[in-house]
Design an enzyme around this catalytic site. Sequence first.
Site, PDB file in Angstrom:
ATOM      1  N   SER A 102       0.811  -1.220   0.000  1.00  0.00           N
ATOM      2  CA  SER A 102       0.000   0.000   0.000  1.00  0.00           C
ATOM      3  C   SER A 102       0.846   1.272   0.000  1.00  0.00           C
ATOM      4  O   SER A 102       1.519   1.566  -0.967  1.00  0.00           O
ATOM      5  CB  SER A 102      -0.962  -0.049   1.185  1.00  0.00           C
ATOM      6  OG  SER A 102      -1.843   1.037   1.139  1.00  0.00           O
ATOM      7  N   ASP A 244      -2.254   6.460  -3.422  1.00  0.00           N
ATOM      8  CA  ASP A 244      -1.179   5.745  -2.726  1.00  0.00           C
ATOM      9  C   ASP A 244      -0.693   4.612  -3.635  1.00  0.00           C
ATOM     10  O   ASP A 244      -1.135   4.495  -4.784  1.00  0.00           O
ATOM     11  CB  ASP A 244      -1.660   5.241  -1.359  1.00  0.00           C
ATOM     12  CG  ASP A 244      -2.636   4.097  -1.464  1.00  0.00           C
ATOM     13  OD1 ASP A 244      -3.394   4.068  -2.442  1.00  0.00           O
ATOM     14  OD2 ASP A 244      -2.646   3.232  -0.568  1.00  0.00           O
ATOM     15  N   ASP A 246      -1.163   1.443  -3.980  1.00  0.00           N
ATOM     16  CA  ASP A 246      -2.060   0.453  -4.582  1.00  0.00           C
ATOM     17  C   ASP A 246      -3.407   1.070  -4.956  1.00  0.00           C
ATOM     18  O   ASP A 246      -4.364   0.347  -5.271  1.00  0.00           O
ATOM     19  CB  ASP A 246      -2.251  -0.766  -3.669  1.00  0.00           C
ATOM     20  CG  ASP A 246      -2.952  -0.436  -2.368  1.00  0.00           C
ATOM     21  OD1 ASP A 246      -2.827   0.705  -1.897  1.00  0.00           O
ATOM     22  OD2 ASP A 246      -3.616  -1.326  -1.804  1.00  0.00           O
ATOM     23  N   ASP A 248      -5.948   2.373  -3.564  1.00  0.00           N
ATOM     24  CA  ASP A 248      -7.238   2.261  -2.882  1.00  0.00           C
ATOM     25  C   ASP A 248      -7.554   3.574  -2.167  1.00  0.00           C
ATOM     26  O   ASP A 248      -8.649   3.767  -1.655  1.00  0.00           O
ATOM     27  CB  ASP A 248      -7.301   1.064  -1.915  1.00  0.00           C
ATOM     28  CG  ASP A 248      -6.239   1.097  -0.848  1.00  0.00           C
ATOM     29  OD1 ASP A 248      -5.317   1.929  -0.926  1.00  0.00           O
ATOM     30  OD2 ASP A 248      -6.331   0.275   0.092  1.00  0.00           O
TER      31      ASP A 248
END
Length: 451
Positions: A102, A244, A246, A248
């Site tokens: 992440s 960010d 990833d 999400d």
Amino acid sequence: MTRIGGAGKLFGTDGVRGVANEELTVEMAVNLGRVIATLRNGTIAVGMDARLSSPMFKSAVIAGITSAGCSVVDLGLVPTPALQYYVKCKKDIAGGVVVTASHNPRQYNGIKFIQDDGREFTRSMDEESERLYLSKSYRIVSWDRVGKVYSEDCKRMYIEGVMEKVDVDLIADKKFKVVLDCGNGAGAVTSPELLRRLGCRCIGINSHPDGTFPCRNPEPVKDNVGFLMQCVRDAKADIGIAHDGDADRATFVDERGEFVPEDVMLALMAKHYVEKNGGGIVVTPVSSSKCVEDAVKEAGGKVVYTPVGSPVVAETMLREKAVFGGEGNGGLVFPEHLLARDGAMSLSRVLELMAEEKKKLSELIRDIPTYVTLKAKVPCKDKLKLLEGLKNAFPDADFTDGAKVEYEDGWILIRPSGTEPIARVMAESKSESRARELLEMGINTVKKILT
Ligand code: MG
């Protein structure tokens, strides 16, 4: 092992995380693959972020899953919510694994398990996974029963899934000029195309995947997106959007080049959803700013608070039939799409709201009350002693996660960290001096309890 409020020895609130090849190893990834295959028993979708170690861990996870007799659909490099959406939509997929750390710095990686409805594993599922992992009671099948591997591209399905939920014509009509900062993360494979298909004029920065993260830290906080703020000003853009690692999460910069605090965006969207639904429940962790509750109440809705961590937010949203939810870090959850944080959905809804209200972003957030939120860390080796002490010091506090003490003009939150031997102290008030006073009070309470 780096963990965030973990289920136990291995799993944190976001799966297993650690420095690649030191704390998180290929051997662990193989066995974690066997664990989810044993638990889910069907075809598992596997995806990864853009980190240098992600192909290595993805291969290991796939080896583990297939050695336990389950087949794998390899989705390649994708945002975490794209994999989650795929798993949710495909009825024959039993679960998912995302290789991602992440927003963590470049040396980290992580492995996160996904349920068949696209949600992250809950705390109790992570605990079960950990028991299976530690006791090595996962399945390993004979040579003739190993799983198959095939590939699929889920990016188009995800982009179109987001587009189905918003008014594309309304957004496209505005021809928004958008500066997009993917932070060289996984959002680079979907968000630029999504913005183009929403009719935006998109200027991409840091928008090719690069696991060395050459331009900025993958966490899209204000301190890391100075270049984006500058670009929005220089290009005279309508909005700046940062993801960010990833994708999400999404954070936003208004048309003046000012960073919009994450809690303010959460409050704005929560208010919008409650207004649209004529009431309803919004779910957010106890650490979120009071501005969220103020905005939701004003719109006729109710806030339900949870411990910190996105799986528990999603779980509570499902239970409470919430209209909206999210964390004060740019992780917004749109239940009509997916019960998980979703960066592409966030950016689409924000653009739609600007188009619908015919307002600039700075005008939209004008009515959201502003608070001063301060944070501190205090060394804490004895979490149990701290929690016991907090119960004695503040018997009337809210113990959803640590202790949250409400005052007429502010609040204090004291939580032992799951990651490090520290206590996290937060304080909030409309006035900076009162916030500072509350923070000092919190710090002193922790020190007094621990001496
Ligand atoms: Mg993330």
